[in-house]
Design a protein around this motif. Structure first.
Motif, PDB file in Angstrom:
ATOM      1  N   ALA A  38       0.832  -1.212   0.000  1.00 54.07           N
ATOM      2  CA  ALA A  38       0.000   0.000   0.000  1.00 54.07           C
ATOM      3  C   ALA A  38       0.864   1.259   0.000  1.00 54.07           C
ATOM      4  O   ALA A  38       0.601   2.215  -0.740  1.00 54.07           O
ATOM      5  CB  ALA A  38      -0.940  -0.006   1.202  1.00 54.07           C
ATOM      6  N   VAL A  39       1.909   1.254   0.823  1.00 52.11           N
ATOM      7  CA  VAL A  39       2.812   2.411   0.885  1.00 52.11           C
ATOM      8  C   VAL A  39       3.505   2.610  -0.458  1.00 52.11           C
ATOM      9  O   VAL A  39       3.538   3.722  -1.001  1.00 52.11           O
ATOM     10  CB  VAL A  39       3.848   2.239   2.021  1.00 52.11           C
ATOM     11  CG1 VAL A  39       4.980   3.255   1.902  1.00 52.11           C
ATOM     12  CG2 VAL A  39       3.168   2.354   3.377  1.00 52.11           C
ATOM     13  N   LYS A  40       4.076   1.532  -0.992  1.00 51.65           N
ATOM     14  CA  LYS A  40       4.820   1.643  -2.252  1.00 51.65           C
ATOM     15  C   LYS A  40       3.903   2.035  -3.410  1.00 51.65           C
ATOM     16  O   LYS A  40       4.338   2.718  -4.339  1.00 51.65           O
ATOM     17  CB  LYS A  40       5.560   0.336  -2.576  1.00 51.65           C
ATOM     18  CG  LYS A  40       6.596  -0.099  -1.541  1.00 51.65           C
ATOM     19  CD  LYS A  40       7.480   0.989  -1.006  1.00 51.65           C
ATOM     20  CE  LYS A  40       8.516   1.486  -1.942  1.00 51.65           C
ATOM     21  NZ  LYS A  40       9.360   2.546  -1.382  1.00 51.65           N
ATOM     22  N   SER A  41       2.636   1.638  -3.357  1.00 49.40           N
ATOM     23  CA  SER A  41       1.674   1.997  -4.411  1.00 49.40           C
ATOM     24  C   SER A  41       1.190   3.436  -4.293  1.00 49.40           C
ATOM     25  O   SER A  41       0.785   4.041  -5.286  1.00 49.40           O
ATOM     26  CB  SER A  41       0.468   1.056  -4.357  1.00 49.40           C
ATOM     27  OG  SER A  41       0.873  -0.274  -4.572  1.00 49.40           O
ATOM     28  N   THR A  42       1.239   3.968  -3.088  1.00 44.38           N
ATOM     29  CA  THR A  42       0.763   5.338  -2.850  1.00 44.38           C
ATOM     30  C   THR A  42       1.824   6.380  -3.192  1.00 44.38           C
ATOM     31  O   THR A  42       1.487   7.484  -3.621  1.00 44.38           O
ATOM     32  CB  THR A  42       0.321   5.479  -1.377  1.00 44.38           C
ATOM     33  OG1 THR A  42      -0.682   4.500  -1.105  1.00 44.38           O
ATOM     34  CG2 THR A  42      -0.216   6.867  -1.087  1.00 44.38           C
ATOM     35  N   ILE A  43       3.085   6.039  -3.016  1.00 46.58           N
ATOM     36  CA  ILE A  43       4.162   7.014  -3.224  1.00 46.58           C
ATOM     37  C   ILE A  43       4.117   7.656  -4.609  1.00 46.58           C
ATOM     38  O   ILE A  43       4.209   8.887  -4.706  1.00 46.58           O
ATOM     39  CB  ILE A  43       5.536   6.406  -2.887  1.00 46.58           C
ATOM     40  CG1 ILE A  43       5.662   6.264  -1.366  1.00 46.58           C
ATOM     41  CG2 ILE A  43       6.683   7.246  -3.448  1.00 46.58           C
ATOM     42  CD1 ILE A  43       6.893   5.528  -0.885  1.00 46.58           C
ATOM     43  N   PRO A  44       3.960   6.895  -5.711  1.00 43.48           N
ATOM     44  CA  PRO A  44       3.892   7.586  -7.017  1.00 43.48           C
ATOM     45  C   PRO A  44       2.751   8.603  -7.117  1.00 43.48           C
ATOM     46  O   PRO A  44       2.893   9.619  -7.809  1.00 43.48           O
ATOM     47  CB  PRO A  44       3.714   6.445  -8.020  1.00 43.48           C
ATOM     48  CG  PRO A  44       4.376   5.274  -7.354  1.00 43.48           C
ATOM     49  CD  PRO A  44       4.035   5.442  -5.885  1.00 43.48           C
ATOM     50  N   PHE A  47       3.716  12.063  -6.163  1.00 37.80           N
ATOM     51  CA  PHE A  47       4.430  12.893  -7.140  1.00 37.80           C
ATOM     52  C   PHE A  47       3.547  14.018  -7.658  1.00 37.80           C
ATOM     53  O   PHE A  47       4.058  15.043  -8.114  1.00 37.80           O
ATOM     54  CB  PHE A  47       4.943  12.059  -8.316  1.00 37.80           C
ATOM     55  CG  PHE A  47       5.991  11.045  -7.953  1.00 37.80           C
ATOM     56  CD1 PHE A  47       6.774  11.178  -6.808  1.00 37.80           C
ATOM     57  CD2 PHE A  47       6.206   9.950  -8.757  1.00 37.80           C
ATOM     58  CE1 PHE A  47       7.733  10.240  -6.485  1.00 37.80           C
ATOM     59  CE2 PHE A  47       7.170   9.000  -8.442  1.00 37.80           C
ATOM     60  CZ  PHE A  47       7.934   9.150  -7.309  1.00 37.80           C
ATOM     61  N   LEU A  48       2.223  13.835  -7.610  1.00 41.16           N
ATOM     62  CA  LEU A  48       1.304  14.888  -8.045  1.00 41.16           C
ATOM     63  C   LEU A  48       1.410  16.120  -7.155  1.00 41.16           C
ATOM     64  O   LEU A  48       1.116  17.234  -7.591  1.00 41.16           O
ATOM     65  CB  LEU A  48      -0.137  14.369  -8.071  1.00 41.16           C
ATOM     66  CG  LEU A  48      -0.410  13.248  -9.075  1.00 41.16           C
ATOM     67  CD1 LEU A  48      -1.829  12.705  -8.892  1.00 41.16           C
ATOM     68  CD2 LEU A  48      -0.195  13.733 -10.501  1.00 41.16           C
ATOM     69  N   LEU A  49       1.849  15.933  -5.928  1.00 37.18           N
ATOM     70  CA  LEU A  49       2.116  17.046  -5.015  1.00 37.18           C
ATOM     71  C   LEU A  49       3.587  17.455  -5.081  1.00 37.18           C
ATOM     72  O   LEU A  49       3.908  18.650  -5.135  1.00 37.18           O
ATOM     73  CB  LEU A  49       1.757  16.636  -3.587  1.00 37.18           C
ATOM     74  CG  LEU A  49       2.095  17.611  -2.470  1.00 37.18           C
ATOM     75  CD1 LEU A  49       1.250  18.874  -2.591  1.00 37.18           C
ATOM     76  CD2 LEU A  49       1.868  16.956  -1.116  1.00 37.18           C
ATOM     77  N   LEU A  50       4.463  16.469  -5.105  1.00 39.44           N
ATOM     78  CA  LEU A  50       5.901  16.733  -5.031  1.00 39.44           C
ATOM     79  C   LEU A  50       6.442  17.486  -6.243  1.00 39.44           C
ATOM     80  O   LEU A  50       7.179  18.465  -6.084  1.00 39.44           O
ATOM     81  CB  LEU A  50       6.668  15.414  -4.866  1.00 39.44           C
ATOM     82  CG  LEU A  50       8.190  15.523  -4.806  1.00 39.44           C
ATOM     83  CD1 LEU A  50       8.640  16.354  -3.618  1.00 39.44           C
ATOM     84  CD2 LEU A  50       8.809  14.133  -4.767  1.00 39.44           C
TER      85      LEU A  50
END
Length: 148
Positions: A38-44, A47-50
């Motif tokens: 879940a964490v690894k799937s959420t990180i990309p 990028f919409l914020l980062l």
């Protein structure tokens, strides 16, 4: 307005990357494979914020520098070149790769090797961004400069 956008966007960048890094470490150490996935799937999605925050920080930094490249400003620009390369060449591709592997529940040696590289690259970027923030605070007079 630029003098407000730059530090706010920069703080958002550090907070976002720090959240990615800390979430990864905590999920790996204390959580299940489902949580890691879940964490690894959420990180990309982060990028919409980062990425806009990075663009705002960089763009306003260039404007605030007004063409100067010496001293603390020069040091910040050198670090930003490394940070950008590290993010573009290592962190973003790693995040997509790890999200794909985690969604497929493939927690193999390749996953953990890339994860280790990503954690080192992320910690490096966090450190360099913190140094840039420190130098920005020094330039604004919010931190004292050490005598030469």
């Amino acid at each position: 307005m630029i003098k407000l956008i730059h530090p706010v966007a920069g703080a958002l960048v550090i907070a976002t990357i720090g959240t990615f890094w800390l979430s990864t470490v905590l999920s790996e150490l204390f959580a299940s494979h489902a949580t890691v996935a879940a964490v690894k799937s959420t990180i990309p999605w982060g990028f919409l914020l980062l990425i806009p925050a990075l663009a705002a920080t960089g763009g306003t930094g260039v404007i605030l520098a007004m063409g100067r490249r010496a001293g603390l400003i020069g040091a910040k620009f050198k670090r930003m070149s490394f940070i950008a390369g590290n993010g573009t060449l290592i962190l973003i591709p790693s995040a997509f790769f790890l999200a794909s592997k985690a969604q497929a529940a493939e927690f193999d040696a390749t996953f953990y090797a890339v994860q280790a590289i990503e954690l080192v690259a992320g910690a490096t970027n966090i450190t360099l961004l913190a140094l840039n923030m420190r130098d920005g605070l020094k330039m604004k007079g919010w931190l004292r400069r050490k005598p030469a």
